[in-house]
Write a protein that holds these residues in place. Structure first.
Motif, PDB file in Angstrom:
ATOM      1  N   GLY A  28     -46.804 -23.991  -0.587  1.00  0.00           N
ATOM      2  CA  GLY A  28     -47.005 -24.801   0.609  1.00  0.00           C
ATOM      3  C   GLY A  28     -46.881 -23.986   1.884  1.00  0.00           C
ATOM      4  N   ILE A  29     -47.667 -24.355   2.878  1.00  0.00           N
ATOM      5  CA  ILE A  29     -47.597 -23.780   4.230  1.00  0.00           C
ATOM      6  C   ILE A  29     -47.496 -24.944   5.202  1.00  0.00           C
ATOM      7  N   GLU A  30     -46.663 -24.807   6.233  1.00  0.00           N
ATOM      8  CA  GLU A  30     -46.521 -25.897   7.187  1.00  0.00           C
ATOM      9  C   GLU A  30     -46.261 -25.386   8.602  1.00  0.00           C
ATOM     10  N   LEU A  31     -46.676 -26.191   9.563  1.00  0.00           N
ATOM     11  CA  LEU A  31     -46.375 -25.995  10.969  1.00  0.00           C
ATOM     12  C   LEU A  31     -45.690 -27.258  11.452  1.00  0.00           C
ATOM     13  N   GLY A  32     -44.671 -27.116  12.297  1.00  0.00           N
ATOM     14  CA  GLY A  32     -43.967 -28.316  12.715  1.00  0.00           C
ATOM     15  C   GLY A  32     -43.275 -28.181  14.052  1.00  0.00           C
ATOM     16  N   GLN A  33     -43.006 -29.329  14.653  1.00  0.00           N
ATOM     17  CA  GLN A  33     -42.225 -29.410  15.883  1.00  0.00           C
ATOM     18  C   GLN A  33     -41.322 -30.636  15.819  1.00  0.00           C
ATOM     19  N   LYS A  34     -40.056 -30.449  16.152  1.00  0.00           N
ATOM     20  CA  LYS A  34     -39.098 -31.542  16.255  1.00  0.00           C
ATOM     21  C   LYS A  34     -38.563 -31.592  17.682  1.00  0.00           C
ATOM     22  N   MET A  35     -38.362 -32.821  18.193  1.00  0.00           N
ATOM     23  CA  MET A  35     -37.851 -32.996  19.547  1.00  0.00           C
ATOM     24  C   MET A  35     -36.623 -33.899  19.530  1.00  0.00           C
ATOM     25  N   TYR A  36     -35.644 -33.521  20.332  1.00  0.00           N
ATOM     26  CA  TYR A  36     -34.401 -34.279  20.444  1.00  0.00           C
ATOM     27  C   TYR A  36     -34.081 -34.508  21.914  1.00  0.00           C
ATOM     28  N   ASN A  37     -33.542 -35.690  22.218  1.00  0.00           N
ATOM     29  CA  ASN A  37     -33.003 -35.926  23.555  1.00  0.00           C
ATOM     30  C   ASN A  37     -31.774 -36.824  23.443  1.00  0.00           C
ATOM     31  N   PRO A  38     -31.047 -37.044  24.531  1.00  0.00           N
ATOM     32  CA  PRO A  38     -29.847 -37.899  24.470  1.00  0.00           C
ATOM     33  C   PRO A  38     -30.208 -39.367  24.234  1.00  0.00           C
ATOM     34  N   GLN A  68     -34.512 -42.025  21.630  1.00  0.00           N
ATOM     35  CA  GLN A  68     -33.255 -41.291  21.651  1.00  0.00           C
ATOM     36  C   GLN A  68     -33.087 -40.395  20.427  1.00  0.00           C
ATOM     37  N   TYR A  69     -32.231 -39.351  20.611  1.00  0.00           N
ATOM     38  CA  TYR A  69     -31.809 -38.454  19.541  1.00  0.00           C
ATOM     39  C   TYR A  69     -33.008 -37.762  18.885  1.00  0.00           C
ATOM     40  N   TYR A  70     -33.194 -37.873  17.569  1.00  0.00           N
ATOM     41  CA  TYR A  70     -34.405 -37.299  16.975  1.00  0.00           C
ATOM     42  C   TYR A  70     -35.543 -38.254  17.313  1.00  0.00           C
ATOM     43  N   THR A  71     -36.263 -37.938  18.376  1.00  0.00           N
ATOM     44  CA  THR A  71     -37.205 -38.905  18.934  1.00  0.00           C
ATOM     45  C   THR A  71     -38.636 -38.701  18.476  1.00  0.00           C
ATOM     46  N   ASN A  72     -39.001 -37.477  18.062  1.00  0.00           N
ATOM     47  CA  ASN A  72     -40.380 -37.249  17.619  1.00  0.00           C
ATOM     48  C   ASN A  72     -40.463 -35.989  16.772  1.00  0.00           C
ATOM     49  N   GLY A  73     -41.305 -36.060  15.749  1.00  0.00           N
ATOM     50  CA  GLY A  73     -41.593 -34.888  14.931  1.00  0.00           C
ATOM     51  C   GLY A  73     -43.024 -34.949  14.455  1.00  0.00           C
ATOM     52  N   ILE A  74     -43.674 -33.807  14.404  1.00  0.00           N
ATOM     53  CA  ILE A  74     -45.034 -33.752  13.877  1.00  0.00           C
ATOM     54  C   ILE A  74     -45.180 -32.489  13.029  1.00  0.00           C
ATOM     55  N   PHE A  75     -45.815 -32.637  11.861  1.00  0.00           N
ATOM     56  CA  PHE A  75     -45.886 -31.558  10.888  1.00  0.00           C
ATOM     57  C   PHE A  75     -47.271 -31.555  10.249  1.00  0.00           C
ATOM     58  N   ILE A  76     -47.815 -30.383  10.054  1.00  0.00           N
ATOM     59  CA  ILE A  76     -49.101 -30.210   9.381  1.00  0.00           C
ATOM     60  C   ILE A  76     -48.856 -29.424   8.095  1.00  0.00           C
ATOM     61  N   TYR A  77     -49.389 -29.941   6.981  1.00  0.00           N
ATOM     62  CA  TYR A  77     -49.140 -29.352   5.671  1.00  0.00           C
ATOM     63  C   TYR A  77     -50.429 -28.887   5.002  1.00  0.00           C
ATOM     64  N   TYR A  78     -50.315 -27.781   4.286  1.00  0.00           N
ATOM     65  CA  TYR A  78     -51.357 -27.363   3.346  1.00  0.00           C
ATOM     66  C   TYR A  78     -50.660 -26.923   2.073  1.00  0.00           C
ATOM     67  N   ARG A  79     -51.116 -27.457   0.941  1.00  0.00           N
ATOM     68  CA  ARG A  79     -50.514 -27.100  -0.343  1.00  0.00           C
ATOM     69  C   ARG A  79     -51.598 -26.738  -1.343  1.00  0.00           C
ATOM     70  N   GLN A  80     -51.304 -25.737  -2.161  1.00  0.00           N
ATOM     71  CA  GLN A  80     -52.229 -25.280  -3.192  1.00  0.00           C
ATOM     72  C   GLN A  80     -51.471 -25.085  -4.495  1.00  0.00           C
ATOM     73  N   ALA A  81     -51.979 -25.705  -5.552  1.00  0.00           N
ATOM     74  CA  ALA A  81     -51.394 -25.509  -6.875  1.00  0.00           C
ATOM     75  C   ALA A  81     -51.735 -24.115  -7.388  1.00  0.00           C
TER      76      ALA A  81
END
Length: 322
Positions: free
Chosen positions: A79-89, A49-62
């Motif tokens: 930093g560079i990132e790609l992400g997806q968040k999913m919500y349902n009732p 329920q609600y915030y049910t799933n998230g996935i994120f890919i990160y790349y960071r460089q000093a």
């Protein structure tokens, strides 16, 4: 019983940190790449329920610091990132739109950030994200893939999700060390969001207990990548943390839909709670190569119709390299 378990966990964390420090020395690592995954099922509560799933890919460089001895900066990280968040009732399968207490929605984005970390153990992190909220964010497809792969129940109701809207969102985050003893410290944390999807701000403390490093080279501020030879407080970070936060929500497109248009078609939107309280408790580790952060988040209702609060688990794993 809970107190004894917490005490044993803290003692184990200290022992593990000391053991790792004896067998491996931390080296300067200028790059790191990794993944974060969020899901309410990680807490074993049998909910979806609600915030049910998230996935994120990160790349960071000093980044380099010119004349480091003459500047207040201790570290800079891009930093560079790609992400997806999913919500349902309250469930991913609703027989009628009357049961939708939190809208179906997904947010798919790409982002970049610059993290400026200072010798006085404060940092300013500026972020930009662009993406899409709505069917083009592929929330229904991603959740169907998960459910079909693992044999979960059949989804029903994604045709009510919020409609497509282009996203351009900015955010700023500021952290500052407030006090420190040998095994414990407390910092202040604030953030602000503004854009087409998210408008709001938050403030709260961060409490750390264990073997932690300074905020300019720590898991806590996403600054374990460094281009200068920073002297760590500990060869390895292993600590417990607790982060409560008050959040003011001005606008949330995953709840209210497109900020420039009214509700259309089968879209079901909601009314946000403007005052939201969140708590995160977890454990963090950083070594010469690997960084791990695992926690649980408890989040009060962020939509007026929601039946109950959010709860989800979050795990981040990073690999550091030159």
């Amino acid at each position: 019983m809970k107190f004894k378990l917490l005490t044993a966990t803290i003692l184990f964390s200290f022992s593990l940190s000391n053991l790792l420090a004896q067998v491996e020395q931390v080296k300067v690592r200028t790059h790191e790449i990794g993944i974060q995954t969020d899901n309410d099922s990680y807490l074993g509560q049998g909910s979806d329920q609600y915030y049910t799933n998230g996935i994120f890919i990160y790349y960071r460089q000093a980044l380099s610091i010119n004349n480091p001895s003459a500047t207040r900066l201790a570290n800079r990280v891009l930093g560079i990132e790609l992400g997806q968040k999913m919500y349902n009732p309250q469930s991913g399968s609703v027989p009628d739109k009357e049961f939708i207490d939190r809208p179906f929605a997904a947010y798919l984005y790409a982002g970049a950030n610059l993290n400026l970390l200072y010798k006085n153990e404060s940092n300013l992190k500026i972020s930009l994200q662009t993406g899409i909220i709505g069917p083009a964010a592929l929330g229904a497809e991603a959740q169907n893939l998960i459910h079909n792969t693992f044999g979960f129940y059949t989804l029903q109701g994604w045709h009510y999700q919020v409609k497509n809207s282009f996203q351009l969102n900015f955010s700023g985050e500021y952290n500052k060390l407030l006090a420190r003893a040998k095994w414990i410290d407390v910092s202040g944390s604030t953030y602000a969001n503004i854009g087409t999807g998210f408008i709001g701000a938050g403030i709260g403390p961060l409490l750390r207990v264990g073997n932690f490093n300074a905020l300019y080279n720590s898991v806590s501020t996403q600054s374990t990548a460094s281009k200068v030879g920073l002297t760590p407080l500990h060869q390895h970070e292993v600590f417990l943390y607790y982060k409560p936060m008050y959040n003011y929500i001005g606008y949330d497109a995953t709840v209210q839909g497109n900020i420039f248009k009214h509700t259309a078609g089968d879209e079901v939107t909601g009314t946000p709670e403007h005052s939201v309280f969140s708590q995160q408790i977890g454990v963090a580790y950083s070594g010469s190569r690997w960084v791990l952060d695992a926690g649980a988040v408890i989040h009060s209702r962020d939509v007026t119709r929601m039946v109950r609060t959010h709860k989800w688990g979050t795990v981040t794993l990073l690999y550091r390299f030159k």
